[in-house]
Design a protein around this motif. Sequence first.
Motif, PDB file in Angstrom:
ATOM      1  N   CYS A  22     -50.328 -90.760  31.275  1.00  0.00           N
ATOM      2  CA  CYS A  22     -49.648 -90.566  29.991  1.00  0.00           C
ATOM      3  C   CYS A  22     -50.723 -90.330  28.938  1.00  0.00           C
ATOM      4  CB  CYS A  22     -48.802 -91.780  29.642  1.00  0.00           C
ATOM      5  SG  CYS A  22     -48.051 -91.725  28.005  1.00  0.00           S
ATOM      6  N   TRP A  36     -44.641 -98.720  30.735  1.00  0.00           N
ATOM      7  CA  TRP A  36     -43.968 -97.760  31.603  1.00  0.00           C
ATOM      8  C   TRP A  36     -42.563 -98.287  31.893  1.00  0.00           C
ATOM      9  CZ3 TRP A  36     -45.549 -92.975  32.952  1.00  0.00           C
ATOM     10  CH2 TRP A  36     -46.905 -92.673  32.837  1.00  0.00           C
ATOM     11  N   ARG A  45     -32.260 -97.645  31.723  1.00  0.00           N
ATOM     12  CA  ARG A  45     -33.719 -97.615  31.735  1.00  0.00           C
ATOM     13  C   ARG A  45     -34.235 -99.041  31.889  1.00  0.00           C
ATOM     14  NH1 ARG A  45     -36.613 -93.629  27.530  1.00  0.00           N
ATOM     15  NH2 ARG A  45     -34.873 -92.406  28.387  1.00  0.00           N
ATOM     16  N   TYR A  95     -41.023 -93.072  32.256  1.00  0.00           N
ATOM     17  CA  TYR A  95     -41.367 -92.833  30.866  1.00  0.00           C
ATOM     18  C   TYR A  95     -42.491 -93.763  30.439  1.00  0.00           C
ATOM     19  CZ  TYR A  95     -36.696 -90.725  30.696  1.00  0.00           C
ATOM     20  OH  TYR A  95     -35.584 -89.957  30.922  1.00  0.00           O
ATOM     21  N   CYS A  96     -43.414 -93.235  29.651  1.00  0.00           N
ATOM     22  CA  CYS A  96     -44.367 -94.127  29.010  1.00  0.00           C
ATOM     23  C   CYS A  96     -43.947 -94.323  27.554  1.00  0.00           C
ATOM     24  CB  CYS A  96     -45.793 -93.617  29.109  1.00  0.00           C
ATOM     25  SG  CYS A  96     -46.168 -92.165  28.130  1.00  0.00           S
ATOM     26  N   ALA A  97     -44.384 -95.428  26.984  1.00  0.00           N
ATOM     27  CA  ALA A  97     -43.986 -95.776  25.633  1.00  0.00           C
ATOM     28  C   ALA A  97     -45.113 -96.539  24.958  1.00  0.00           C
ATOM     29  CB  ALA A  97     -42.716 -96.623  25.658  1.00  0.00           C
ATOM     30  N   LEU A 106     -36.835-102.327  25.678  1.00  0.00           N
ATOM     31  CA  LEU A 106     -36.949-100.994  25.091  1.00  0.00           C
ATOM     32  C   LEU A 106     -37.195-101.043  23.582  1.00  0.00           C
ATOM     33  CD1 LEU A 106     -35.466-100.464  27.875  1.00  0.00           C
ATOM     34  CD2 LEU A 106     -34.415 -98.504  26.735  1.00  0.00           C
ATOM     35  N   TYR A 109     -40.657-100.832  21.675  1.00  0.00           N
ATOM     36  CA  TYR A 109     -41.491 -99.631  21.715  1.00  0.00           C
ATOM     37  C   TYR A 109     -41.000 -98.599  20.709  1.00  0.00           C
ATOM     38  CZ  TYR A 109     -43.613-101.744  25.752  1.00  0.00           C
ATOM     39  OH  TYR A 109     -44.300-102.609  26.578  1.00  0.00           O
ATOM     40  N   TYR A 111     -42.512 -95.317  20.314  1.00  0.00           N
ATOM     41  CA  TYR A 111     -42.731 -93.924  20.697  1.00  0.00           C
ATOM     42  C   TYR A 111     -42.535 -93.783  22.205  1.00  0.00           C
ATOM     43  CZ  TYR A 111     -44.933 -93.976  16.133  1.00  0.00           C
ATOM     44  OH  TYR A 111     -45.177 -94.133  14.795  1.00  0.00           O
ATOM     45  N   TRP A 112     -41.920 -92.656  22.588  1.00  0.00           N
ATOM     46  CA  TRP A 112     -41.596 -92.417  23.986  1.00  0.00           C
ATOM     47  C   TRP A 112     -42.010 -91.009  24.396  1.00  0.00           C
ATOM     48  CZ3 TRP A 112     -39.301 -96.045  27.207  1.00  0.00           C
ATOM     49  CH2 TRP A 112     -38.881 -97.225  26.588  1.00  0.00           C
TER      50      TRP A 112
END
Length: 122
Positions: A22, A36, A45, A95-97, A106, A109, A111-112
Motif C-alpha cells: 500500500c 489492513w 468489511r 483494503y489499506c487504511a 473501521l 480510519y 483514509y482508504w
Amino acid sequence: QVQLVESGGGLVQAGGSLRLSCAASGRTFSSYAMGWFRQAPGKEREFVAAISWSGGSTYYADSVKGRFTISRDNAKNTVYLQMNSLKPEDTAVYYCAAGDPAGSTLHEYDYWGQGTQVTVSS
C-alpha cells in the motif's frame, strides 16, 4: 490528506503466499497508524491487521494470526501485508487504511485505498 493505492493481489492456490503493498502519498504518512481490512462478497468489511506509526506495535485478527505479517517502511511511504499459508476463506478485496490510533474498527480510519482482490483457490 493521504491517498492510498494497494497492489499485489491476485490468484493463488491454497497454502501459497502473497505480499500486498500500500503506497501512500503525502508528507504525513509516518504520523499515521495503518491498517489492513478485507471484505468478502456478501460480508461486512473486517479487520485484518494494524501497525502503529513507528512500526513498534502490531495487531492481528485471530483468523490471520501466525500467517500474516504487517510491516511498514516510512522512508518509502509504504505498508505491507505478507500473507502465508493462504486459505480459500482468505478470499476477499483487501483494503489499506490510515488513521490514528492503530485500531480494529473501521471508524478509526480516515483514509482508504480502492482495494485489491485476493483469490485463494482450493
